[in-house]
Design a protein around this motif. Structure first.
Motif, short mmCIF file in Angstrom:
data_model
loop_
_atom_site.label_atom_id
_atom_site.label_comp_id
_atom_site.label_asym_id
_atom_site.label_seq_id
_atom_site.Cartn_x
_atom_site.Cartn_y
_atom_site.Cartn_z
N THR A 19 42.69 43.37 39.05
CA THR A 19 43.25 42.72 40.35
C THR A 19 44.37 42.07 40.78
OG1 THR A 19 40.56 42.35 40.71
CG2 THR A 19 42.19 41.70 42.12
N VAL A 34 46.31 40.61 45.85
CA VAL A 34 45.06 40.88 46.60
C VAL A 34 44.38 39.64 45.95
CG1 VAL A 34 43.12 41.94 46.28
CG2 VAL A 34 45.32 42.95 46.46
N GLY A 56 43.06 37.58 49.12
CA GLY A 56 41.08 36.53 49.64
C GLY A 56 41.23 35.47 48.99
#
Length: 163
Positions: free
Chosen positions: A27, A31, A35
Motif C-alpha cells: 500500500t 494512502v 487512512g
C-alpha cells in the motif's frame, strides 16, 4: 510482506484447478497516512459525540460552558474548535496530494503536536471512554509520525526495483 494464502476453486465445469496464492500488494505510504488520519478523526468525532450522553456535558453546553475547563462556548471557542478539526481533516488531502518531502515533514510535525495536545486534554479526566478513545487517538497519531518518518527514499525504491 504478508503470507500468501492459497485457495482451491472449482471451475464452472466442476473441474478443480490449481490453487493460486493471493497477491499481497504494498500500500502506498500516502494512502496509509490518509487512512490513519481518517481513523483518528472517526475516533475524535465519536469520543466527542459520546460526551453528549453525559449530563455534565449537556448541562454545561446548555449553560454555554465547557465543564471542568473554565471555557465559555462562544463564537471564539467554536471558531477555534473548527480550526482544530480542520487541520487533521486537511491532513488527509495533504497526505494524498503533497510531494513526499513536504508530506513527510507535515505529517510528522502535525501528528506529534496533536498527540501532545490530546494527551494533555486527558489531564484530570476521569471518564474511561474518553481516556480509551484518547489513548487510541494518540496511538494512531504516533503511527502517522512513524510511517512518515520511515517514508522510503527514492534510493530505496531503486534498490528494490533492481533486485
Amino acid at each position: 510482506m504478508g503470507v500468501a494464502q492459497s485457495v482451491t476453486r472449482s471451475a464452472p465445469s466442476g473441474v478443480h484447478r490449481q490453487a493460486q496464492p493471493y497477491q499481497d500488494v504494498k500500500t502506498d505510504v500516502k494512502v496509509v497516512l490518509a487512512g490513519l488520519w481518517i481513523a483518528m478523526l472517526f475516533l475524535f468525532a465519536y469520543v466527542d459525540i459520546f460526551g453528549f450522553f453525559r449530563a455534565d456535558i449537556i448541562n454545561g453546553a446548555l449553560d454555554g460552558e465547557l465543564p471542568g475547563q473554565d471555557l465559555s462556548i462562544n463564537q471564539t471557542f467554536l471558531a477555534l474548535s473548527t480550526v482544530f478539526i480542520l487541520i487533521p481533516s486537511l491532513m488527509i488531502v495533504v497526505s494524498l496530494l503533497a510531494k513526499p518531502a513536504l508530506n513527510r515533514k507535515l505529517n510528522i510535525v502535525v501528528s506529534i503536536l496533536y498527540a501532545i495536545v490530546i494527551a494533555g486534554l486527558c489531564i484530570g479526566e476521569s471518564w474511561i471512554y474518553y481516556l480509551i478513545g484518547s489513548l487510541f487517538e494518540v496511538i494512531l497519531l504516533l503511527a502517522i509520525a512513524r510511517v512518515a518518518w520511515r517514508w522510503p527514499s527514492a534510493a530505496d525504491r531503486d534498490v528494490r526495483s533492481a533486485a
